[in-house]
Every structure is written in structure tokens, then in C-alpha cells.
Design a protein around this motif. Structure first.
Motif, short mmCIF file in Angstrom:
data_model
loop_
_atom_site.label_atom_id
_atom_site.label_comp_id
_atom_site.label_asym_id
_atom_site.label_seq_id
_atom_site.Cartn_x
_atom_site.Cartn_y
_atom_site.Cartn_z
N PRO A 86 2.01 7.44 -16.21
CA PRO A 86 1.66 6.64 -15.03
C PRO A 86 2.83 5.73 -14.64
CG PRO A 86 -0.15 6.64 -16.61
CD PRO A 86 1.04 7.28 -17.29
N THR A 87 2.99 5.52 -13.36
CA THR A 87 4.09 4.72 -12.84
C THR A 87 4.13 3.33 -13.46
OG1 THR A 87 3.95 5.95 -10.76
CG2 THR A 87 5.14 3.87 -10.71
N LYS A 88 2.99 2.69 -13.60
CA LYS A 88 2.96 1.32 -14.13
C LYS A 88 3.52 1.25 -15.54
CE LYS A 88 1.67 -3.04 -13.86
NZ LYS A 88 2.69 -3.84 -14.51
N ILE A 117 7.27 1.37 -15.27
CA ILE A 117 7.76 0.10 -14.76
C ILE A 117 7.74 -0.97 -15.84
CG2 ILE A 117 7.22 -1.78 -13.14
CD1 ILE A 117 6.46 0.48 -11.13
N ASP A 118 6.66 -1.03 -16.61
CA ASP A 118 6.58 -2.02 -17.68
C ASP A 118 7.68 -1.80 -18.72
OD1 ASP A 118 4.44 -3.27 -16.47
OD2 ASP A 118 2.93 -2.31 -17.73
N ASP A 157 1.88 3.65 -1.08
CA ASP A 157 1.72 3.66 -2.54
C ASP A 157 3.04 3.53 -3.29
OD1 ASP A 157 -1.03 3.95 -2.37
OD2 ASP A 157 -0.93 6.14 -2.35
N GLN A 201 4.28 -3.59 -4.50
CA GLN A 201 3.62 -2.92 -5.62
C GLN A 201 2.78 -1.78 -5.09
OE1 GLN A 201 1.65 -5.47 -8.41
NE2 GLN A 201 3.30 -6.98 -8.37
N ASP A 258 0.95 2.32 -6.06
CA ASP A 258 -0.11 2.91 -6.87
C ASP A 258 0.28 2.88 -8.35
OD1 ASP A 258 -1.25 5.61 -8.20
OD2 ASP A 258 -2.68 4.80 -6.75
N ARG A 259 -0.61 2.38 -9.18
CA ARG A 259 -0.33 2.21 -10.62
C ARG A 259 -0.16 3.53 -11.35
NH1 ARG A 259 -1.63 -2.71 -12.85
NH2 ARG A 259 -2.23 -1.73 -14.81
N ASP A 260 -0.79 4.59 -10.85
CA ASP A 260 -0.77 5.86 -11.56
C ASP A 260 0.31 6.83 -11.07
OD1 ASP A 260 -2.92 5.24 -13.27
OD2 ASP A 260 -4.34 5.68 -11.66
N SER A 261 0.47 6.92 -9.76
CA SER A 261 1.35 7.98 -9.26
C SER A 261 2.27 7.54 -8.13
CB SER A 261 0.52 9.17 -8.79
OG SER A 261 -0.34 8.77 -7.74
N TRP A 319 6.40 1.94 -4.94
CA TRP A 319 6.85 0.71 -5.58
C TRP A 319 8.26 0.45 -5.11
CZ3 TRP A 319 4.35 -2.34 -9.33
CH2 TRP A 319 3.10 -1.85 -9.76
#
Length: 108
Positions: A5-7, A10-11, A92, A29, A31-34, A94
């Protein structure tokens, strides 16, 4: 082919950036997943930016960082317009600013 997942990516990059003393700022920011990722490498002395987007290399299956405008930096107005268009096309996405050069990419 499974991707993280993208998040999570990023983390992990944020931890790398902090370890290297780089400043990362989230401009948008997604979409957290894709969500796709667009990086803005900002040179504060020259007041110029280089943009790079993450693209899959279909031959290797890996992801590469491809410059938006190869070999040249953009002024802040030009970079801002590109980023605005990118967000309008893909809400979506980032968009992350990194103070430094593309050679210091914490995602690479």
C-alpha cells in the motif's frame, strides 16, 4: 504481482528521510492504498524544483522514478501548475516535497 500500500511506502521513506536529515512536506495526501506518488525535489538556494513520478517498469516489474522534465529544473510557478494539473487529473495522487536533490530520494 503484489505491491505494498502507498501509505506503507511513504511511511518507510519518511523514516529514511528523517535518518538522512531531509525535510519531507506533504503537499497533497492521496489514496492510502493505491495512490500514485509525485515527488517535488526543492532546491531552496536556487528556488527551483525537479519533479519525478513513480512508474512501473513492465520489463522488470520494479518501480522507477521518472523525471517529469528530464535534465532541467522548474521554477516554482511552473512546478505549482504541473502539481495542480496532476491533482485535478488524479485526486488520489500523493504529492510530496523533499528539500534536496533527486539524488537524495528516500524512496529509491
Amino acid at each position: 504481482m503484489t505491491t505494498l500500500p502507498t501509505k506503507i511506502l511513504i511511511d518507510a521513506a519518511r523514516a529514511q528521510a528523517q535518518a538522512k536529515g531531509l525535510v519531507m512536506t506533504f503537499i497533497h495526501q492521496g489514496d492510502r492504498d493505491s495512490g500514485q506518488i509525485l515527488l517535488q525535489f526543492f532546491d531552496s538556494l536556487a528556488q527551483k524544483s525537479q519533479l519525478a513520478r513513480r512508474e512501473r517498469n513492465w520489463e522488470t516489474g520494479d518501480f522507477d522514478w521518472v523525471p517529469v522534465k528530464a535534465g532541467s529544473a522548474l521554477d516554482q510557478e511552473e512546478a505549482g501548475k504541473y502539481i495542480e494539473r496532476a491533482i485535478k487529473i488524479d485526486p488520489d495522487i500523493w504529492v510530496i516535497e523533499i528539500e534536496g536533490s533527486p539524488n537524495e530520494n528516500p524512496f529509491a
